[in-house]
Scaffold this active site. Structure first.
Site, short mmCIF file in Angstrom:
data_model
loop_
_atom_site.label_atom_id
_atom_site.label_comp_id
_atom_site.label_asym_id
_atom_site.label_seq_id
_atom_site.Cartn_x
_atom_site.Cartn_y
_atom_site.Cartn_z
CD GLU A 87 32.49 -47.33 33.82
OE1 GLU A 87 33.71 -46.41 33.71
OE2 GLU A 87 31.95 -47.00 32.61
CD GLN A 89 36.60 -45.10 35.25
OE1 GLN A 89 37.04 -46.40 35.26
NE2 GLN A 89 35.58 -44.61 34.30
#
Length: 224
Positions: A87, A89
């Site tokens: 994750e 991002q």
């Protein structure tokens, strides 16, 4: 030589599954690593995949300094060969720079996984910095599919069944935000993303006697 690698893809392309597999493979060869994630669908301090696999992980907060955390881990007598970062991002650009420093200065391999663009087709800050700094950016080969059967390329946010293109960049899916407001995510091909036609909208249109079949604008699936 150590590498900073960014494995990118849409939702449903197997990023978290690959992260779990890579951790297993490296541990099986005697390497020692740490797993990090942020805002996983299964909750805090866990890395999970939609296939039902999961493993404990360290939760990434905005004030986490990867350099300090790994140095502290190493100076207490623990070997550290690699990091699994899921994750990504949602990481800050500064945290991505810290990961790059760990690769360059400590020889730690960093395998990062994440979505490139948000529901507005804009790059996440963490993903953008990762693309700028990574030794390799690898697009996953497992293709997620749009409801029409074509390759999905965009992540759409769906609120109460309707696709939206405005709002906060980060909202966790499959949750009730407020009173009975269901926030979900769906992968779409570019054509249906641009037409704002998610699967629920397509089903509604198909059930309408006023809509002809070709009005649904179903994309033909290429022949293999």
């Amino acid at each position: 030589m150590a590498e900073l690698v960014f494995f990118s893809g849409t939702m449903d392309s197997g990023k978290s599954t690959l992260a779990l597999q890579m951790d297993h493979n490296h541990r099986a060869r005697g390497r020692a690593g740490l797993i990090y994630t942020k805002m996983d669908r299964a909750g805090s301090d866990v890395l999970s995949s939609r296939l039902g696999l999961a493993t404990p992980a360290r939760e990434v907060t905005d004030d986490l300094d990867f350099w300090d955390a790994v140095v502290e881990h190493a100076t207490t007598g623990h070997r550290i060969d690699y990091l699994i970062c899921d994750e990504v991002q949602f990481y800050t650009p500064a945290q991505v720079e810290q990961l790059a420093k760990l690769v360059d200065e400590m020889g730690v391999d960093v395998f990062s996984f994440g979505i490139t663009a948000d529901f507005r087709t804009q790059l996440f800050p963490g993903s953008r910095r990762m693309i700028e700094l990574a030794d390799r950016v690898q697009v996953l080969q497992v293709e997620a599919l749009c409801w029409c059967g074509r390759r999905a390329t965009h992540n759409a946010r769906v609120v109460d069944g309707a696709m939206v293109v405005e709002g906060e960049q980060v909202v966790v899916g499959d949750t009730v935000a407020g009173s009975a407001t269901l926030v979900e995510y769906e992968v779409l091909c570019r054509r249906h993303f641009m037409r704002r036609m998610n699967s629920a909208a397509a089903r509604t249109a198909a059930a309408s006697p006023d809509v002809l079949p070709f009005d649904l604008d179903v994309c033909p699936v290429p022949q293999q």
